[in-house]
Write a protein that holds these residues in place. Sequence first.
Motif, PDB file in Angstrom:
ATOM      1  N   GLU A   6      -2.684   0.476   7.308  1.00  0.00           N
ATOM      2  CA  GLU A   6      -2.098   0.184   6.000  1.00  0.00           C
ATOM      3  C   GLU A   6      -2.837  -0.945   5.309  1.00  0.00           C
ATOM      4  OE1 GLU A   6       1.528   0.913   8.825  1.00  0.00           O
ATOM      5  OE2 GLU A   6      -0.393  -0.151   8.870  1.00  0.00           O
ATOM      6  N   SER A   7      -2.772  -0.926   3.994  1.00  0.00           N
ATOM      7  CA  SER A   7      -3.327  -2.003   3.189  1.00  0.00           C
ATOM      8  C   SER A   7      -2.593  -2.037   1.855  1.00  0.00           C
ATOM      9  CB  SER A   7      -4.825  -1.821   2.974  1.00  0.00           C
ATOM     10  OG  SER A   7      -5.079  -0.613   2.288  1.00  0.00           O
ATOM     11  N   GLY A   8      -2.791  -3.120   1.125  1.00  0.00           N
ATOM     12  CA  GLY A   8      -2.233  -3.203  -0.216  1.00  0.00           C
ATOM     13  C   GLY A   8      -1.025  -4.092  -0.379  1.00  0.00           C
ATOM     14  N   GLY A   9      -0.518  -4.624   0.710  1.00  0.00           N
ATOM     15  CA  GLY A   9       0.626  -5.512   0.597  1.00  0.00           C
ATOM     16  C   GLY A   9       0.243  -6.844  -0.040  1.00  0.00           C
ATOM     17  N   GLY A  10       1.253  -7.655  -0.312  1.00  0.00           N
ATOM     18  CA  GLY A  10       0.993  -8.961  -0.894  1.00  0.00           C
ATOM     19  C   GLY A  10       2.248  -9.607  -1.434  1.00  0.00           C
ATOM     20  N   LEU A  11       2.037 -10.671  -2.172  1.00  0.00           N
ATOM     21  CA  LEU A  11       3.127 -11.427  -2.792  1.00  0.00           C
ATOM     22  C   LEU A  11       3.151 -11.128  -4.286  1.00  0.00           C
ATOM     23  CD1 LEU A  11       5.299 -13.659  -2.864  1.00  0.00           C
ATOM     24  CD2 LEU A  11       3.436 -15.331  -3.054  1.00  0.00           C
ATOM     25  N   VAL A  12       4.286 -10.641  -4.764  1.00  0.00           N
ATOM     26  CA  VAL A  12       4.436 -10.357  -6.186  1.00  0.00           C
ATOM     27  C   VAL A  12       5.769 -10.934  -6.669  1.00  0.00           C
ATOM     28  CG1 VAL A  12       3.031  -8.262  -6.137  1.00  0.00           C
ATOM     29  CG2 VAL A  12       5.516  -8.104  -5.766  1.00  0.00           C
ATOM     30  N   HIS A  13       5.927 -10.967  -7.985  1.00  0.00           N
ATOM     31  CA  HIS A  13       7.176 -11.443  -8.563  1.00  0.00           C
ATOM     32  C   HIS A  13       8.113 -10.280  -8.842  1.00  0.00           C
ATOM     33  CE1 HIS A  13       4.420 -14.842  -9.666  1.00  0.00           C
ATOM     34  NE2 HIS A  13       5.445 -15.497  -9.162  1.00  0.00           N
ATOM     35  N   ASN A  14       9.352 -10.613  -8.995  1.00  0.00           N
ATOM     36  CA  ASN A  14      10.394  -9.635  -9.334  1.00  0.00           C
ATOM     37  C   ASN A  14       9.959  -8.795 -10.543  1.00  0.00           C
ATOM     38  OD1 ASN A  14      12.867  -8.355  -9.305  1.00  0.00           O
ATOM     39  ND2 ASN A  14      13.901  -9.957 -10.471  1.00  0.00           N
ATOM     40  N   GLY A  15      10.025  -7.459 -10.390  1.00  0.00           N
ATOM     41  CA  GLY A  15       9.674  -6.564 -11.482  1.00  0.00           C
ATOM     42  C   GLY A  15       8.237  -6.074 -11.491  1.00  0.00           C
ATOM     43  N   GLU A  16       7.405  -6.663 -10.658  1.00  0.00           N
ATOM     44  CA  GLU A  16       5.992  -6.266 -10.624  1.00  0.00           C
ATOM     45  C   GLU A  16       5.776  -5.054  -9.715  1.00  0.00           C
ATOM     46  OE1 GLU A  16       3.850 -10.469 -11.810  1.00  0.00           O
ATOM     47  OE2 GLU A  16       3.848  -9.865  -9.701  1.00  0.00           O
ATOM     48  N   SER A  17       4.513  -4.632  -9.614  1.00  0.00           N
ATOM     49  CA  SER A  17       4.176  -3.420  -8.873  1.00  0.00           C
ATOM     50  C   SER A  17       3.134  -3.695  -7.800  1.00  0.00           C
ATOM     51  CB  SER A  17       3.621  -2.364  -9.834  1.00  0.00           C
ATOM     52  OG  SER A  17       4.555  -2.007 -10.820  1.00  0.00           O
ATOM     53  N   LEU A  18       3.123  -2.816  -6.813  1.00  0.00           N
ATOM     54  CA  LEU A  18       2.087  -2.794  -5.775  1.00  0.00           C
ATOM     55  C   LEU A  18       1.844  -1.347  -5.391  1.00  0.00           C
ATOM     56  CD1 LEU A  18       3.049  -5.573  -3.162  1.00  0.00           C
ATOM     57  CD2 LEU A  18       0.986  -5.518  -4.567  1.00  0.00           C
ATOM     58  N   ARG A  19       0.640  -1.071  -4.906  1.00  0.00           N
ATOM     59  CA  ARG A  19       0.354   0.243  -4.332  1.00  0.00           C
ATOM     60  C   ARG A  19      -0.151   0.048  -2.911  1.00  0.00           C
ATOM     61  NH1 ARG A  19      -3.735   5.246  -5.763  1.00  0.00           N
ATOM     62  NH2 ARG A  19      -5.321   3.823  -4.925  1.00  0.00           N
ATOM     63  N   LEU A  20       0.570   0.622  -1.984  1.00  0.00           N
ATOM     64  CA  LEU A  20       0.176   0.596  -0.582  1.00  0.00           C
ATOM     65  C   LEU A  20      -0.653   1.836  -0.259  1.00  0.00           C
ATOM     66  CD1 LEU A  20       3.523  -0.491   1.131  1.00  0.00           C
ATOM     67  CD2 LEU A  20       1.752  -1.911   0.074  1.00  0.00           C
ATOM     68  N   SER A  21      -1.597   1.653   0.653  1.00  0.00           N
ATOM     69  CA  SER A  21      -2.409   2.769   1.139  1.00  0.00           C
ATOM     70  C   SER A  21      -2.334   2.828   2.651  1.00  0.00           C
ATOM     71  CB  SER A  21      -3.877   2.586   0.725  1.00  0.00           C
ATOM     72  OG  SER A  21      -4.012   2.528  -0.671  1.00  0.00           O
ATOM     73  N   CYS A  22      -2.480   4.024   3.173  1.00  0.00           N
ATOM     74  CA  CYS A  22      -2.523   4.209   4.625  1.00  0.00           C
ATOM     75  C   CYS A  22      -3.640   5.205   4.931  1.00  0.00           C
ATOM     76  CB  CYS A  22      -1.195   4.722   5.131  1.00  0.00           C
ATOM     77  SG  CYS A  22      -1.226   5.250   6.869  1.00  0.00           S
ATOM     78  N   ALA A  23      -4.689   4.714   5.576  1.00  0.00           N
ATOM     79  CA  ALA A  23      -5.812   5.559   5.962  1.00  0.00           C
ATOM     80  C   ALA A  23      -5.585   6.081   7.372  1.00  0.00           C
ATOM     81  CB  ALA A  23      -7.109   4.761   5.889  1.00  0.00           C
ATOM     82  N   ALA A  24      -5.724   7.391   7.532  1.00  0.00           N
ATOM     83  CA  ALA A  24      -5.396   8.043   8.795  1.00  0.00           C
ATOM     84  C   ALA A  24      -6.623   8.672   9.439  1.00  0.00           C
ATOM     85  CB  ALA A  24      -4.334   9.108   8.560  1.00  0.00           C
ATOM     86  N   THR A  25      -6.716   8.548  10.744  1.00  0.00           N
ATOM     87  CA  THR A  25      -7.772   9.202  11.510  1.00  0.00           C
ATOM     88  C   THR A  25      -7.208   9.700  12.825  1.00  0.00           C
ATOM     89  OG1 THR A  25      -8.431   7.097  12.509  1.00  0.00           O
ATOM     90  CG2 THR A  25      -9.632   7.778  10.539  1.00  0.00           C
TER      91      THR A  25
END
Length: 120
Positions: A6-25
């Motif tokens: 997984e990748s893409g996590g982080g710290l954001v403020h209320n109401g904001e957006s994030l996109r997580l990714s999961c690379a599989a093998t």
Amino acid sequence: QVQLVESGGGLVHNGESLRLSCAATGFTFSDNVMNWYRQAPGKERELVAGISSDGSRTNYADFVKGRFTISRDDAKNTVYLQMNSLKPDDTAIYYCNTYLIKWSGRYDYWGQGTQVTVSS
């Protein structure tokens, strides 16, 4: 050997957006259901969203309906979780999951998780 990263996590403020990714093998990605779970401190791991192997069906937990979208790109062996209108209650470690059915039973596989923190 199945690997989910997984990748893409982080710290954001209320109401904001994030996109997580999961690379599989390590398995035939296009044959598998893919899921996102999350676990907040002191709470049990819970299902957030799932997508069928062909991408035609999705399901969401009630607490994310209308805000999160799961999708997959089989050419990249990657599943995504677009998270909009994030709330402090969404703070958790987010895990990618898949499972294989073998003659001996069901085997679940997990990534290492990515931290999502939503500040108020």
